[in-house]
Design a protein around this motif. Sequence first.
Motif, PDB file in Angstrom:
ATOM      1  N   VAL A 255       0.846  -1.201   0.000  1.00 11.19           N
ATOM      2  CA  VAL A 255       0.000   0.000   0.000  1.00 11.19           C
ATOM      3  C   VAL A 255       0.878   1.246   0.000  1.00 11.19           C
ATOM      4  CG1 VAL A 255      -1.621   1.370   1.375  1.00 11.19           C
ATOM      5  CG2 VAL A 255      -2.037  -1.077   1.016  1.00 11.19           C
ATOM      6  N   ASN A 256       1.931   1.264   0.805  1.00 11.55           N
ATOM      7  CA  ASN A 256       2.828   2.427   0.844  1.00 11.55           C
ATOM      8  C   ASN A 256       3.482   2.684  -0.507  1.00 11.55           C
ATOM      9  OD1 ASN A 256       2.418   3.317   3.478  1.00 11.55           O
ATOM     10  ND2 ASN A 256       3.825   1.805   4.298  1.00 11.55           N
ATOM     11  N   VAL A 257       3.840   1.636  -1.228  1.00 11.87           N
ATOM     12  CA  VAL A 257       4.393   1.804  -2.579  1.00 11.87           C
ATOM     13  C   VAL A 257       3.352   2.470  -3.476  1.00 11.87           C
ATOM     14  CG1 VAL A 257       5.146   0.565  -4.650  1.00 11.87           C
ATOM     15  CG2 VAL A 257       6.056  -0.082  -2.412  1.00 11.87           C
ATOM     16  N   HIS A 258       2.113   2.005  -3.402  1.00  8.36           N
ATOM     17  CA  HIS A 258       1.051   2.595  -4.229  1.00  8.36           C
ATOM     18  C   HIS A 258       0.769   4.051  -3.853  1.00  8.36           C
ATOM     19  CE1 HIS A 258       0.347  -1.473  -5.640  1.00  8.36           C
ATOM     20  NE2 HIS A 258      -0.500  -0.990  -6.533  1.00  8.36           N
ATOM     21  N   LEU A 259       0.860   4.376  -2.573  1.00 14.86           N
ATOM     22  CA  LEU A 259       0.608   5.761  -2.146  1.00 14.86           C
ATOM     23  C   LEU A 259       1.589   6.735  -2.776  1.00 14.86           C
ATOM     24  CD1 LEU A 259      -0.190   5.289   1.658  1.00 14.86           C
ATOM     25  CD2 LEU A 259      -1.811   5.737  -0.196  1.00 14.86           C
ATOM     26  N   THR A 260       2.819   6.301  -3.012  1.00 20.99           N
ATOM     27  CA  THR A 260       3.808   7.176  -3.650  1.00 20.99           C
ATOM     28  C   THR A 260       3.491   7.413  -5.128  1.00 20.99           C
ATOM     29  OG1 THR A 260       5.325   5.381  -4.228  1.00 20.99           O
ATOM     30  CG2 THR A 260       5.629   6.429  -2.063  1.00 20.99           C
TER      31      THR A 260
END
Length: 65
Positions: free
Chosen positions: A24-29
Amino acid sequence: MKERKIVEYVVIVKSTPERLDDLVNVHLTDDWQPLGGVSTLVKPNGDTYFIQALVKYEEPQEEEL
């Protein structure tokens, strides 16, 4: 305030909360945003999965800025 239009939708499924957090953190970037909270699925064999929906919104037009 004008309602934003969803232009992309994805569901991420991982076997641990930590793995879900990482992806999810990768997608948020990349401008993805969570839609709702995390769900869990427990299968009859005991396997547990953590699930998060993410969306991308249409870019605002200049007159909306």
